[in-house]
Design a protein around this motif. Structure first.
Motif, PDB file in Angstrom:
ATOM      1  N   GLU A  89       0.830  -1.215   0.000  1.00  0.00           N
ATOM      2  CA  GLU A  89       0.000   0.000   0.000  1.00  0.00           C
ATOM      3  C   GLU A  89       0.860   1.259   0.000  1.00  0.00           C
ATOM      4  OE1 GLU A  89      -3.272   2.404  -0.269  1.00  0.00           O
ATOM      5  OE2 GLU A  89      -3.072   0.266  -0.679  1.00  0.00           O
ATOM      6  N   ILE A  90       1.957   1.254   0.727  1.00  0.00           N
ATOM      7  CA  ILE A  90       2.860   2.413   0.718  1.00  0.00           C
ATOM      8  C   ILE A  90       3.371   2.654  -0.700  1.00  0.00           C
ATOM      9  CG2 ILE A  90       5.121   3.274   1.495  1.00  0.00           C
ATOM     10  CD1 ILE A  90       4.503   1.732   4.185  1.00  0.00           C
ATOM     11  N   ILE A  91       3.770   1.586  -1.381  1.00  0.00           N
ATOM     12  CA  ILE A  91       4.289   1.742  -2.748  1.00  0.00           C
ATOM     13  C   ILE A  91       3.177   2.137  -3.718  1.00  0.00           C
ATOM     14  CG2 ILE A  91       5.330   0.477  -4.680  1.00  0.00           C
ATOM     15  CD1 ILE A  91       7.332   1.483  -2.637  1.00  0.00           C
ATOM     16  N   ARG A  92       1.968   1.655  -3.519  1.00  0.00           N
ATOM     17  CA  ARG A  92       0.852   2.105  -4.365  1.00  0.00           C
ATOM     18  C   ARG A  92       0.636   3.609  -4.185  1.00  0.00           C
ATOM     19  NH1 ARG A  92      -1.740  -2.775  -2.225  1.00  0.00           N
ATOM     20  NH2 ARG A  92      -1.526  -4.356  -3.871  1.00  0.00           N
ATOM     21  N   ARG A  93       0.669   4.058  -2.949  1.00  0.00           N
ATOM     22  CA  ARG A  93       0.489   5.485  -2.675  1.00  0.00           C
ATOM     23  C   ARG A  93       1.663   6.296  -3.227  1.00  0.00           C
ATOM     24  NH1 ARG A  93      -2.033   5.482   3.507  1.00  0.00           N
ATOM     25  NH2 ARG A  93      -3.759   4.038   3.032  1.00  0.00           N
ATOM     26  N   TYR A  94       2.848   5.726  -3.178  1.00  0.00           N
ATOM     27  CA  TYR A  94       4.041   6.368  -3.750  1.00  0.00           C
ATOM     28  C   TYR A  94       3.832   6.573  -5.252  1.00  0.00           C
ATOM     29  CZ  TYR A  94       9.105   6.862  -4.689  1.00  0.00           C
ATOM     30  OH  TYR A  94      10.340   7.295  -5.081  1.00  0.00           O
ATOM     31  N   ARG A  95       3.388   5.537  -5.927  1.00  0.00           N
ATOM     32  CA  ARG A  95       3.125   5.634  -7.365  1.00  0.00           C
ATOM     33  C   ARG A  95       2.058   6.685  -7.640  1.00  0.00           C
ATOM     34  NH1 ARG A  95      -0.553   2.557 -10.856  1.00  0.00           N
ATOM     35  NH2 ARG A  95       0.164   2.798 -13.006  1.00  0.00           N
ATOM     36  N   SER A  96       1.003   6.698  -6.849  1.00  0.00           N
ATOM     37  CA  SER A  96      -0.062   7.696  -7.034  1.00  0.00           C
ATOM     38  C   SER A  96       0.463   9.117  -6.857  1.00  0.00           C
ATOM     39  CB  SER A  96      -1.210   7.445  -6.054  1.00  0.00           C
ATOM     40  OG  SER A  96      -1.862   6.239  -6.358  1.00  0.00           O
ATOM     41  N   ALA A  97       1.347   9.311  -5.887  1.00  0.00           N
ATOM     42  CA  ALA A  97       1.936  10.637  -5.674  1.00  0.00           C
ATOM     43  C   ALA A  97       2.770  11.053  -6.884  1.00  0.00           C
ATOM     44  CB  ALA A  97       2.788  10.645  -4.403  1.00  0.00           C
ATOM     45  N   LEU A  98       3.513  10.116  -7.459  1.00  0.00           N
ATOM     46  CA  LEU A  98       4.300  10.413  -8.660  1.00  0.00           C
ATOM     47  C   LEU A  98       3.382  10.776  -9.825  1.00  0.00           C
ATOM     48  CD1 LEU A  98       6.859   7.448  -8.513  1.00  0.00           C
ATOM     49  CD2 LEU A  98       7.280   9.837  -7.834  1.00  0.00           C
ATOM     50  N   LEU A  99       2.315  10.003  -9.992  1.00  0.00           N
ATOM     51  CA  LEU A  99       1.394  10.226 -11.103  1.00  0.00           C
ATOM     52  C   LEU A  99       0.572  11.501 -10.942  1.00  0.00           C
ATOM     53  CD1 LEU A  99       0.130   6.574 -11.682  1.00  0.00           C
ATOM     54  CD2 LEU A  99       1.533   7.947 -13.261  1.00  0.00           C
ATOM     55  N   ALA A 100       0.507  12.033  -9.734  1.00  0.00           N
ATOM     56  CA  ALA A 100      -0.266  13.246  -9.478  1.00  0.00           C
ATOM     57  C   ALA A 100       0.403  14.486 -10.075  1.00  0.00           C
ATOM     58  CB  ALA A 100      -0.478  13.435  -7.978  1.00  0.00           C
ATOM     59  N   HIS A 101       1.646  14.352 -10.506  1.00  0.00           N
ATOM     60  CA  HIS A 101       2.391  15.477 -11.086  1.00  0.00           C
ATOM     61  C   HIS A 101       2.946  15.087 -12.445  1.00  0.00           C
ATOM     62  CE1 HIS A 101       2.355  17.840  -7.387  1.00  0.00           C
ATOM     63  NE2 HIS A 101       2.469  16.672  -6.775  1.00  0.00           N
ATOM     64  N   ARG A 102       2.782  15.965 -13.405  1.00  0.00           N
ATOM     65  CA  ARG A 102       3.371  15.741 -14.724  1.00  0.00           C
ATOM     66  C   ARG A 102       4.869  15.530 -14.538  1.00  0.00           C
ATOM     67  NH1 ARG A 102       2.925  20.038 -19.705  1.00  0.00           N
ATOM     68  NH2 ARG A 102       4.362  18.975 -21.127  1.00  0.00           N
ATOM     69  N   ASP A 103       5.397  14.468 -15.098  1.00  0.00           N
ATOM     70  CA  ASP A 103       6.819  14.136 -14.993  1.00  0.00           C
ATOM     71  C   ASP A 103       7.274  13.927 -13.549  1.00  0.00           C
ATOM     72  OD1 ASP A 103       7.007  14.401 -17.772  1.00  0.00           O
ATOM     73  OD2 ASP A 103       7.699  16.472 -17.655  1.00  0.00           O
ATOM     74  N   GLY A 104       6.335  13.573 -12.665  1.00  0.00           N
ATOM     75  CA  GLY A 104       6.662  13.392 -11.254  1.00  0.00           C
ATOM     76  C   GLY A 104       7.753  12.363 -11.024  1.00  0.00           C
ATOM     77  N   ALA A 105       7.698  11.244 -11.745  1.00  0.00           N
ATOM     78  CA  ALA A 105       8.707  10.199 -11.567  1.00  0.00           C
ATOM     79  C   ALA A 105      10.078  10.678 -12.028  1.00  0.00           C
ATOM     80  CB  ALA A 105       8.306   8.928 -12.311  1.00  0.00           C
ATOM     81  N   SER A 106      10.133  11.432 -13.091  1.00  0.00           N
ATOM     82  CA  SER A 106      11.420  11.954 -13.576  1.00  0.00           C
ATOM     83  C   SER A 106      12.040  12.916 -12.574  1.00  0.00           C
ATOM     84  CB  SER A 106      11.246  12.674 -14.912  1.00  0.00           C
ATOM     85  OG  SER A 106      10.917  11.755 -15.920  1.00  0.00           O
ATOM     86  N   VAL A 107      11.216  13.748 -11.970  1.00  0.00           N
ATOM     87  CA  VAL A 107      11.728  14.694 -10.968  1.00  0.00           C
ATOM     88  C   VAL A 107      12.295  13.929  -9.781  1.00  0.00           C
ATOM     89  CG1 VAL A 107      11.080  16.488  -9.307  1.00  0.00           C
ATOM     90  CG2 VAL A 107      10.247  16.598 -11.670  1.00  0.00           C
ATOM     91  N   VAL A 108      11.549  12.969  -9.277  1.00  0.00           N
ATOM     92  CA  VAL A 108      11.992  12.219  -8.096  1.00  0.00           C
ATOM     93  C   VAL A 108      13.203  11.359  -8.426  1.00  0.00           C
ATOM     94  CG1 VAL A 108      11.317  10.487  -6.393  1.00  0.00           C
ATOM     95  CG2 VAL A 108       9.720  12.313  -6.997  1.00  0.00           C
TER      96      VAL A 108
END
Length: 191
Positions: free
Chosen positions: A77-96
């Motif tokens: 669940e923590i990792i699911r929420r982590y993914r959701s937080a990344l997806l909540a921002h355009r290019d969120g995963a690239s920034v992190v």
């Protein structure tokens, strides 16, 4: 009006969400705030520091309340929420992915995840490395999802590679949620 570091980070996230990661610069953030660039520099010191603060703000979107009691379910669940937080921002995963932010929100998520893995009986090294594996997997898959994956999968030609030909429909799948859940389950399988 006096600006704070929080104002600068919020403005940077606004630029990110409007224009993408490539558009985020000290000057773009200053323009977004309607201030001179030295105001932005005063609060964040460098572009790298701005990236760390943006990453931590993105990860700050991971809620750590109401988590399941079981260690495996909690970690998932923590990792699911982590993914959701990344997806909540355009290019969120690239920034992190482009940072190593040892900042409060990032450390809180790491603490919760490593704690869940330790509660599952994993030795310290296994818990730490499983944490890294989960984070890297999630960042990589989410970056792919956020970067117009159809340019990779459309008309993919693999030539005379029998294994790839057999698996091609699955390799070219854009079912990111299903791929995420599959990888998550594999990584959280007991050793």
């Amino acid at each position: 009006m006096t600006k704070s570091q929080g104002d600068v980070v919020r403005a940077a996230l606004a630029v990110l969400n409007e224009q993408g990661a490539a558009a985020v610069s000290m000057r773009a953030v200053a323009d977004q705030l309607g201030v001179r660039m030295n105001t932005v520099v005063w609060h964040v010191k460098s572009r790298a520091r701005l990236g760390d603060l943006m990453a931590d703000a993105i990860i700050g979107g991971v809620a750590l309340d109401d988590l399941p009691a079981g260690w495996r379910e909690r970690a998932a669940e923590i990792i699911r929420r982590y993914r959701s937080a990344l997806l909540a921002h355009r290019d969120g995963a690239s920034v992190v992915a482009g940072t190593f932010a040892a900042e409060p929100a990032t450390l809180d998520v790491a603490e919760a995840l490593v704690g869940a893995l330790l509660d599952g009986g994993l030795p310290e090294r296994e818990a730490a490395w499983t944490c890294w594996s989960l984070v890297y997997f999630t960042l990589g898959l989410t970056q792919e999802e956020q970067s117009a994956p159809s340019r990779f999968t459309r008309d993919l030609t693999v030539g005379d590679r029998p294994a790839l030909l057999r698996a091609l429909p699955h390799l070219a799948s854009e079912a990111f949620s299903e791929r995420f859940e599959h990888g998550l389950a594999r990584l959280l399988t007991s050793p």
